[in-house]
Design a protein around this motif. Structure first.
Motif, PDB file in Angstrom:
ATOM      1  N   PHE A  42     -60.013 -53.058  33.395  1.00  9.33           N
ATOM      2  CA  PHE A  42     -58.711 -53.386  32.827  1.00  9.33           C
ATOM      3  C   PHE A  42     -57.955 -54.439  33.618  1.00  9.33           C
ATOM      4  CE2 PHE A  42     -59.794 -49.276  31.092  1.00  9.33           C
ATOM      5  CZ  PHE A  42     -59.578 -49.508  29.756  1.00  9.33           C
ATOM      6  N   THR A  57     -77.513 -39.628  12.684  1.00 12.40           N
ATOM      7  CA  THR A  57     -76.354 -39.866  13.530  1.00 12.40           C
ATOM      8  C   THR A  57     -76.615 -40.998  14.514  1.00 12.40           C
ATOM      9  OG1 THR A  57     -76.017 -37.506  13.422  1.00 12.40           O
ATOM     10  CG2 THR A  57     -74.666 -38.736  14.983  1.00 12.40           C
ATOM     11  N   VAL A 105     -69.692 -33.126  13.333  1.00 12.42           N
ATOM     12  CA  VAL A 105     -70.649 -34.142  13.783  1.00 12.42           C
ATOM     13  C   VAL A 105     -70.028 -35.535  13.645  1.00 12.42           C
ATOM     14  CG1 VAL A 105     -72.834 -35.269  13.243  1.00 12.42           C
ATOM     15  CG2 VAL A 105     -72.690 -32.781  13.314  1.00 12.42           C
ATOM     16  N   PRO A 144     -69.003 -57.457  21.233  1.00 10.90           N
ATOM     17  CA  PRO A 144     -67.696 -57.799  21.753  1.00 10.90           C
ATOM     18  C   PRO A 144     -67.415 -59.295  21.745  1.00 10.90           C
ATOM     19  CG  PRO A 144     -69.216 -57.342  23.540  1.00 10.90           C
ATOM     20  CD  PRO A 144     -69.970 -57.094  22.267  1.00 10.90           C
ATOM     21  N   LYS A 203     -52.612 -53.801  30.877  1.00  9.12           N
ATOM     22  CA  LYS A 203     -53.982 -53.391  30.612  1.00  9.12           C
ATOM     23  C   LYS A 203     -54.363 -53.526  29.151  1.00  9.12           C
ATOM     24  CE  LYS A 203     -54.111 -52.009  34.919  1.00  9.12           C
ATOM     25  NZ  LYS A 203     -54.636 -52.876  35.961  1.00  9.12           N
ATOM     26  N   LEU A 258     -72.349 -44.620  23.592  1.00  9.34           N
ATOM     27  CA  LEU A 258     -73.432 -45.581  23.374  1.00  9.34           C
ATOM     28  C   LEU A 258     -72.917 -47.011  23.504  1.00  9.34           C
ATOM     29  CD1 LEU A 258     -75.313 -43.922  20.381  1.00  9.34           C
ATOM     30  CD2 LEU A 258     -76.115 -44.167  22.740  1.00  9.34           C
ATOM     31  N   HIS A 259     -71.710 -47.211  23.012  1.00  7.04           N
ATOM     32  CA  HIS A 259     -71.128 -48.550  23.086  1.00  7.04           C
ATOM     33  C   HIS A 259     -70.949 -48.982  24.538  1.00  7.04           C
ATOM     34  CE1 HIS A 259     -67.748 -51.499  21.893  1.00  7.04           C
ATOM     35  NE2 HIS A 259     -68.914 -52.059  21.711  1.00  7.04           N
ATOM     36  N   CYS A 285     -72.776 -49.904  17.023  1.00 10.67           N
ATOM     37  CA  CYS A 285     -72.787 -50.715  18.237  1.00 10.67           C
ATOM     38  C   CYS A 285     -72.967 -52.194  17.916  1.00 10.67           C
ATOM     39  CB  CYS A 285     -73.928 -50.286  19.156  1.00 10.67           C
ATOM     40  SG  CYS A 285     -73.390 -49.123  20.387  1.00 10.67           S
ATOM     41  N   VAL A 327     -69.895 -39.822  20.847  1.00 11.66           N
ATOM     42  CA  VAL A 327     -71.245 -40.390  20.944  1.00 11.66           C
ATOM     43  C   VAL A 327     -71.196 -41.918  20.840  1.00 11.66           C
ATOM     44  CG1 VAL A 327     -73.528 -40.448  19.919  1.00 11.66           C
ATOM     45  CG2 VAL A 327     -72.247 -38.304  19.983  1.00 11.66           C
ATOM     46  N   LEU A 328     -70.487 -42.381  19.838  1.00 17.62           N
ATOM     47  CA  LEU A 328     -70.448 -43.820  19.608  1.00 17.62           C
ATOM     48  C   LEU A 328     -69.830 -44.594  20.778  1.00 17.62           C
ATOM     49  CD1 LEU A 328     -71.305 -44.899  16.614  1.00 17.62           C
ATOM     50  CD2 LEU A 328     -69.107 -46.027  16.841  1.00 17.62           C
ATOM     51  N   THR A 388     -69.371 -37.802  16.701  1.00 18.28           N
ATOM     52  CA  THR A 388     -70.095 -39.077  16.758  1.00 18.28           C
ATOM     53  C   THR A 388     -69.126 -40.239  16.917  1.00 18.28           C
ATOM     54  OG1 THR A 388     -71.660 -38.117  15.235  1.00 18.28           O
ATOM     55  CG2 THR A 388     -71.794 -40.479  15.564  1.00 18.28           C
ATOM     56  N   ALA A 444     -74.907 -44.634  14.825  1.00 24.74           N
ATOM     57  CA  ALA A 444     -74.229 -45.014  16.052  1.00 24.74           C
ATOM     58  C   ALA A 444     -74.699 -46.386  16.522  1.00 24.74           C
ATOM     59  CB  ALA A 444     -74.487 -43.976  17.129  1.00 24.74           C
ATOM     60  N   TYR A 481     -74.170 -50.051  25.795  1.00 25.66           N
ATOM     61  CA  TYR A 481     -74.490 -51.359  25.240  1.00 25.66           C
ATOM     62  C   TYR A 481     -73.729 -52.465  25.986  1.00 25.66           C
ATOM     63  CZ  TYR A 481     -74.573 -54.932  21.500  1.00 25.66           C
ATOM     64  OH  TYR A 481     -74.720 -56.075  20.776  1.00 25.66           O
ATOM     65  N   LEU A 482     -72.456 -52.215  26.225  1.00 29.99           N
ATOM     66  CA  LEU A 482     -71.624 -53.209  26.920  1.00 29.99           C
ATOM     67  C   LEU A 482     -72.095 -53.435  28.347  1.00 29.99           C
ATOM     68  CD1 LEU A 482     -67.955 -52.337  25.860  1.00 29.99           C
ATOM     69  CD2 LEU A 482     -69.313 -54.306  25.186  1.00 29.99           C
ATOM     70  N   TYR A 519     -61.742 -48.394  36.427  1.00 31.46           N
ATOM     71  CA  TYR A 519     -60.476 -48.810  35.824  1.00 31.46           C
ATOM     72  C   TYR A 519     -60.086 -50.215  36.279  1.00 31.46           C
ATOM     73  CZ  TYR A 519     -55.486 -48.643  34.705  1.00 31.46           C
ATOM     74  OH  TYR A 519     -54.242 -48.903  34.232  1.00 31.46           O
ATOM     75  N   PRO A 577     -69.319 -62.590  25.168  1.00 35.62           N
ATOM     76  CA  PRO A 577     -70.077 -62.089  26.317  1.00 35.62           C
ATOM     77  C   PRO A 577     -71.421 -62.793  26.434  1.00 35.62           C
ATOM     78  CG  PRO A 577     -70.249 -60.571  24.485  1.00 35.62           C
ATOM     79  CD  PRO A 577     -69.422 -61.726  23.996  1.00 35.62           C
ATOM     80  N   TRP A 613     -68.957 -59.569  30.484  1.00 34.76           N
ATOM     81  CA  TRP A 613     -67.896 -59.730  29.500  1.00 34.76           C
ATOM     82  C   TRP A 613     -66.544 -59.573  30.160  1.00 34.76           C
ATOM     83  CZ3 TRP A 613     -65.684 -55.886  25.543  1.00 34.76           C
ATOM     84  CH2 TRP A 613     -64.895 -56.578  24.608  1.00 34.76           C
ATOM     85  N   ASP A 614     -65.624 -60.530  29.907  1.00 39.45           N
ATOM     86  CA  ASP A 614     -64.303 -60.447  30.521  1.00 39.45           C
ATOM     87  C   ASP A 614     -63.330 -59.682  29.640  1.00 39.45           C
ATOM     88  OD1 ASP A 614     -63.824 -62.142  28.453  1.00 39.45           O
ATOM     89  OD2 ASP A 614     -63.365 -63.895  29.659  1.00 39.45           O
ATOM     90  N   GLY A 615     -63.786 -59.209  28.490  1.00 37.70           N
ATOM     91  CA  GLY A 615     -62.924 -58.450  27.611  1.00 37.70           C
ATOM     92  C   GLY A 615     -62.315 -59.280  26.507  1.00 37.70           C
TER      93      GLY A 615
END
Lengths: 451, 318
Positions: B284, A25, B47, A38, A102, B59-60, A33, B55-56, B51, A29, B63-64, B280, B75, B69-71
């Motif tokens: 955003f 898992t 699961v 991004p 947004k 984790l993301h 990522c 979970v993902l 996940t 994941a 990571y970010l 927020y 980045p 990063w401006d979105g």
């Protein structure tokens, strides 16, 4: 009860199996990522080459439109355009304003980005990402500078941070601008002579209203509505070039200026003297309009978007005049914005999208725009109205004549200025910040973004 | 637990098979150790979903948080720079203090009300309890956005609170509560108390039903009054429920967002800003996705630490 429904739970699921399960898992994941790195390509789209103002009539074209326009304007414009060009169909995707703000940057980054989108503050971030189409060439071919006021608000340098110079990214459909609403019945009752030409005279009327036990100026600042009178006072006092430089985020611009101080001090005085409710920080802008429409207070500084509610509530007692200026012979300067349309750089039908943008400035569109309560780019083509709407229309025509439409300072200066200005205005009105601290507070946000 | 132990495959094999199993194919009937992979197969849907959607993204976010990063645009790697900014931000310190204050309103008060309410009800059971429970639980069912808008009216200039004050001759004190630098946080906190109290009460009520009535009777025989009964029986025996309530409500306080967003938006000034609002705004509106992610990671870690500590403390008390 003795038979457990899941006999394989417990001992025979070894620890190792479990752990390896989790490991799988985890790895999945992490791989996910990495795939989700991004960001869009940072290479701006190549400037458009020669463009055509002709719309192919034989080909079926479908344009996706994303907007946050809750009036009848956008759908009616789309319908009218479609009637003229039967081979063009639209797929409209409406989103409420807050959610639109947004989510639009993500929407425009998607491979399925809409062809035409309503441009909102914050979308300037899409420019360095190359996600908006530079429509300068179309603008030249169609002659947009002569058709539309307020194009500077959607003109950007490649960094997306500097507004007013650089390339053109769209056109305004319906425009909005601010002025002073008043309650005619109360004005007559209190013996107030309106309209007035200067801010000084306006304040004298506030004094009279206050003395008669009336709330002089209806404002709600729970969500930052004091920015309306503040923007207006800046339009009155600040030199246009200083206003443009700051509102459009030009390098080295500052709002810590004596004229801005006059504007902020005037606003603070209005609160301190009780012309504005001491509860201003606890009233929402919407509730302020609703209260005024129900007959509360004498004056309200707001935009034409409030006209429908005010006209409905006050009926024949609804009055309007242009924002008073510094001196009686000053040109009219006021704050306004608009529903701007821009085009995605991913659009396969950019020529058709540009044709729609051009249509928005037409005489035919002016009627639709006016019916929706907006001011049309082609001001003299708006059908004549009477009563409150007539007064607004006169104000708009005078504003266009005087080239007095100025941007809201929070819309383009920095992406966070809306929140910062709200916070700082609440501090100012609540007596927690002095005029100098207030100006320094909003300047800090500016410096932080344009460093 | 007993059922669990009996039902291990070995035990199941020894047991006489019920008639229905005779009709199953022979291979299935034979007692056989099922491969552990079967377990994973059954776990897989849960699961996978967990996940994919929990979970993902978590984790993301982590990571970010390592990027500027401006979105929208590409980045740039920032390492732990965002975390340094998080800890240096004075606004964040204020937000942390506000979130801490909200614990009083979201956790302490509701648990207190819940305990007292449960004790009162537990002493005398009456008919119609189901109805009372439903009414008390109602605030939990209403979406928080609706709750926020409703309370905005209650606290407004001409809202119910001020009407009552004026009726009581306290018109001087009437004000727009959500716009007051002194009262806004308290006003928002009390909305939280209103929302969460019902949940706590229902939780504790179900707990009291687990307590043997004989214990209460015995204590009454020994001459215990209602207060003594509350302190010596109800509260200690409800400890597991209190632990659950504390976890849920502390998380609600520290991770609060929707209530604040719909009532004050963090204002007036920054007097009701909480970490959720800052995250927020940064992600955003402010185009600072990396910084917002770092803040989210820190907030999650802090909530974990606090909730784990609280739970441990409660379990350890004899």
């Amino acid at each position: 009860m003795s038979q457990h429904p899941y006999p394989w739970t417990g001992r025979d699921l070894s620890r190792r199996t479990l752990l390896s399960g989790f490991a799988v898992t985890g790895v999945a994941a992490l791989a996910g990522c990495a795939a989700l790195t991004p960001g869009a390509s940072s290479t701006p789209a190549a400037a458009t080459g020669p463009v055509t103002t002709a719309l192919p009539a034989d080909k079926k074209i479908m344009l996706k439109v994303a907007d946050a326009d809750d009036t009848s304007m956008t759908p009616a414009l789309l319908e009218a355009f479609q009637k003229k060009h039967p081979n063009v169909t639209f797929e409209r995707q409406y989103t409420g304003w807050d959610d639109y703000l947004k989510s639009i940057n993500l929407t425009m980054s998607a491979t399925t980005a809409p062809d035409i989108a309503q441009f909102t503050p914050g979308m300037q971030n899409l420019i360095p990402g190359g996600l908006l189409l530079d429509v300068s060439a179309y603008g030249k071919a169609y002659g947009w500078p002569d058709k539309f006021p307020g194009l500077d608000q959607i003109t950007f340098e490649p960094d997306g941070k500097t507004v007013g110079t650089g390339a053109l990214y769209g056109v305004p459909g319906g425009l909005s601008f601010e002025g002073v609403y008043y309650n005619k019945a109360k004005a007559a009752e209190l013996g107030l002579t309106v309209p007035v030409k200067t801010v000084e005279e306006l304040e004298a009327l506030f004094v009279k209203a206050k003395a008669a036990g009336e709330l002089a100026l209806v404002v709600g600042n729970l969500d930052g509505g004091l920015n309306h009178p503040f923007n207006q006072l800046l339009s009155v006092y600040l030199k246009p070039e200083d206003r443009t430089a700051w509102a459009f985020g030009h390098k080295g611009a500052t709002i810590v200026l004596p004229e801005a101080k006059t504007a902020a001090a005037t606003l603070k005085r209005w609160v301190d003297e009780g012309y504005i409710s001491p509860d201003v920080n606890g009233i929402s802008d919407e509730d302020a309009t609703a209260g005024f429409a129900k007959g509360k207070g004498v004056f309200r500084i707001s935009g034409n978007w409030a006209a429908a509610a005010v006209a409905k509530g006050l009926g024949d007692d609804a009055g309007y005049f242009s924002m008073p200026q510094a001196t009686a012979d000053s040109k009219i300067r006021t704050t306004g914005a608009g529903v701007y349309y821009c085009v995605s750089s991913k659009s396969a039908n950019a020529a058709a999208a540009a044709a729609f943008l051009d249509f928005v400035g037409s005489e035919e569109a002016a009627k639709i725009t006016a019916d929706a309560g907006f001011m049309a780019p082609k001001a003299d083509a708006m059908p004549a109205k009477t009563g409150l709407l007539g007064a607004l229309q006169e104000g708009w025509q005078a504003t266009v004549r005087d080239k007095g439409l100025q941007p809201f300072i929070q819309n383009a200066s920095t992406p966070t200025m809306g929140d910062t200005l709200k916070t700082q205005l609440q501090l100012l009105a609540g007596g927690k910040a002095t005029v100098d601290e207030f100006l320094a507070g909003i300047q800090a946000d500016f410096d932080n973004y344009h460093k | 637990m007993a059922a669990n132990r009996l039902s291990g495959p070995v035990a199941a094999g020894r047991r006489e098979a019920p008639p229905i199993q005779r009709r199953l194919p022979a291979a299935r009937r034979r007692p056989r150790r099922r491969p552990a992979s079967a377990a994973l197969l059954y776990l897989a849907p849960a699961v996978l979903l967990y996940t994919l959607f929990t979970v993902l993204p978590a984790l993301h976010t982590g990571y970010l948080s390592l990027f500027d990063w401006d979105g929208v645009t590409l980045p740039s790697f920032a390492g732990l720079g965002n975390y340094r900014l998080v800890f240096a931000d004075p606004q964040l310190r204020a937000a942390a203090v506000h979130a801490g204050t909200l614990i009083i309103f979201f956790s302490a008060l509701p648990i207190l009300f819940g305990l007292v309410g449960a004790a009162l009800v537990a002493r005398h059971r009456r008919r119609g309890m189901g109805f009372v429970r439903t009414v008390l639980f109602l605030p939990q069912v209403v979406p928080l956005v609706a709750v926020g808008i409703m309370w905005r009216w209650v606290y407004a200039e001409d809202g119910v609170v001020n009407q009552v004050l004026r009726q009581a001759g306290l018109g001087e004190a009437a004000q727009a509560w959500l716009g007051s630098f002194d009262w806004a946080l308290l006003a928002v906190g009390l909305i939280g108390t209103w929302v969460v109290s019902g949940l706590c009460l229902v939780l504790f009520l179900s707990g009291t039903q687990r307590i043997d009535r004989e214990i209460y009777e015995a204590s009454r025989m020994d001459g215990a009054g209602p207060v003594r009964e509350f302190v010596s029986i109800t509260v200690p025996l409800l400890r597991p429920e209190i632990a659950v309530a504390l976890s849920i409500t502390v998380i609600a306080a520290l991770a609060s967002f929707d209530l604040i967003y719909t009532t004050t938006g963090g204002g007036p000034g920054n007097s009701t800003v909480v970490p959720g609002i800052l995250i927020y705004r940064l992600a955003f509106g402010g185009g600072a996705v990396g910084l917002a992610s770092a803040l989210a990671v820190v907030l999650t870690a802090v909530i974990f630490a606090i909730v784990l500590t609280l739970n441990r403390l409660i379990r350890e008390v004899p």
